[in-house]
Design a protein around this motif. Sequence first.
Motif, mmCIF file in Angstrom:
data_model
loop_
_atom_site.group_PDB
_atom_site.id
_atom_site.type_symbol
_atom_site.label_atom_id
_atom_site.label_comp_id
_atom_site.label_asym_id
_atom_site.label_seq_id
_atom_site.Cartn_x
_atom_site.Cartn_y
_atom_site.Cartn_z
ATOM 1 N N ASP A 3 142.267 -19.784 86.774
ATOM 2 C CA ASP A 3 142.439 -19.388 85.382
ATOM 3 C C ASP A 3 143.181 -18.067 85.268
ATOM 4 N N VAL A 4 143.494 -17.734 84.017
ATOM 5 C CA VAL A 4 144.106 -16.457 83.660
ATOM 6 C C VAL A 4 143.094 -15.710 82.788
ATOM 7 N N PHE A 90 148.889 -11.861 74.566
ATOM 8 C CA PHE A 90 148.614 -12.893 75.558
ATOM 9 C C PHE A 90 149.314 -12.574 76.869
ATOM 10 N N GLN A 102 154.319 -22.370 81.640
ATOM 11 C CA GLN A 102 153.527 -21.152 81.605
ATOM 12 C C GLN A 102 152.110 -21.466 81.136
ATOM 13 N N HIS A 103 151.148 -20.749 81.727
ATOM 14 C CA HIS A 103 149.730 -20.937 81.437
ATOM 15 C C HIS A 103 149.185 -19.631 80.861
ATOM 16 N N PHE A 104 148.546 -19.730 79.714
ATOM 17 C CA PHE A 104 148.126 -18.538 78.979
ATOM 18 C C PHE A 104 146.662 -18.189 79.201
ATOM 19 N N GLY A 105 146.370 -16.879 79.074
ATOM 20 C CA GLY A 105 144.994 -16.422 79.009
ATOM 21 C C GLY A 105 144.452 -16.570 77.589
ATOM 22 N N ASP A 106 143.223 -16.119 77.371
ATOM 23 C CA ASP A 106 142.572 -16.272 76.073
ATOM 24 C C ASP A 106 142.999 -15.237 75.049
#
Lengths: 113, 114
Positions: A3-4, A90, A102-106
């Motif tokens: 995760d991020v 973000f 691209q994969h984002f954090g919360d």
Amino acid sequence: DADVTQTPRNRITKTGKRIMLECSQTKGHDRMYWYRQDPGLGLRLIYYSFDVKDINKGEISDGYSVSRQAQAKFSLSLESAIPNQTALYFCATSPSGYNQPQHFGDGTRLSIL
Amino acid sequence: GENVEQHPSTLSVQEGDSAVIKCTYSDSASNYFPWYKQELGKRPQLIIDIRSNVGEKKDQRIAVTLNKTAKHFSLHITETQPEDSAVYFCAASIAEAGSYQLTFGKGTKLSVIP
């Protein structure tokens, strides 16, 4: 799951303060990004980093700085915060190579009074 | 630099109907076009992407089409459900040596009415 992670999730501070937002990832990705989201404006790129020794300015880098402390950590700093930097921030990551998603954090919701 | 325009900014559909969101881009060198869904208070999530060597891509109820000549691409959602309600963002990027930046549209708020 990989995760991020962004810290803090929420922050309220005063004009002129120095602020650091942190991002760490367990995805093993080389590339990391910082975006700012404002209502009606979408996501705008602040800085990005392709590896620990590579830092690049994005569309709206003025007033911000970054540090890539390790492959898994990418921090965003506001040296002297101003109210118009109030926004949702973000962090995102992606693998190396062309056209990788691209994969984002919360996100971190930042309010500057 | 790249400029991405997204329309409409808001869209309301009845449950079961289809929804279409359109984006145009300015730089003919762009070759990667992802779509993200952002539910209220959540992170953007990639739902589908297309590369410039492909004209259409489908994943269950979601499809994306790309017209490189006209420099536009569209997201199609069929048989919409209430859980499709969210803000959708299109994006475009140019992959070239030493550079890779996504430029996002301003988003479309989709509301699916039960």
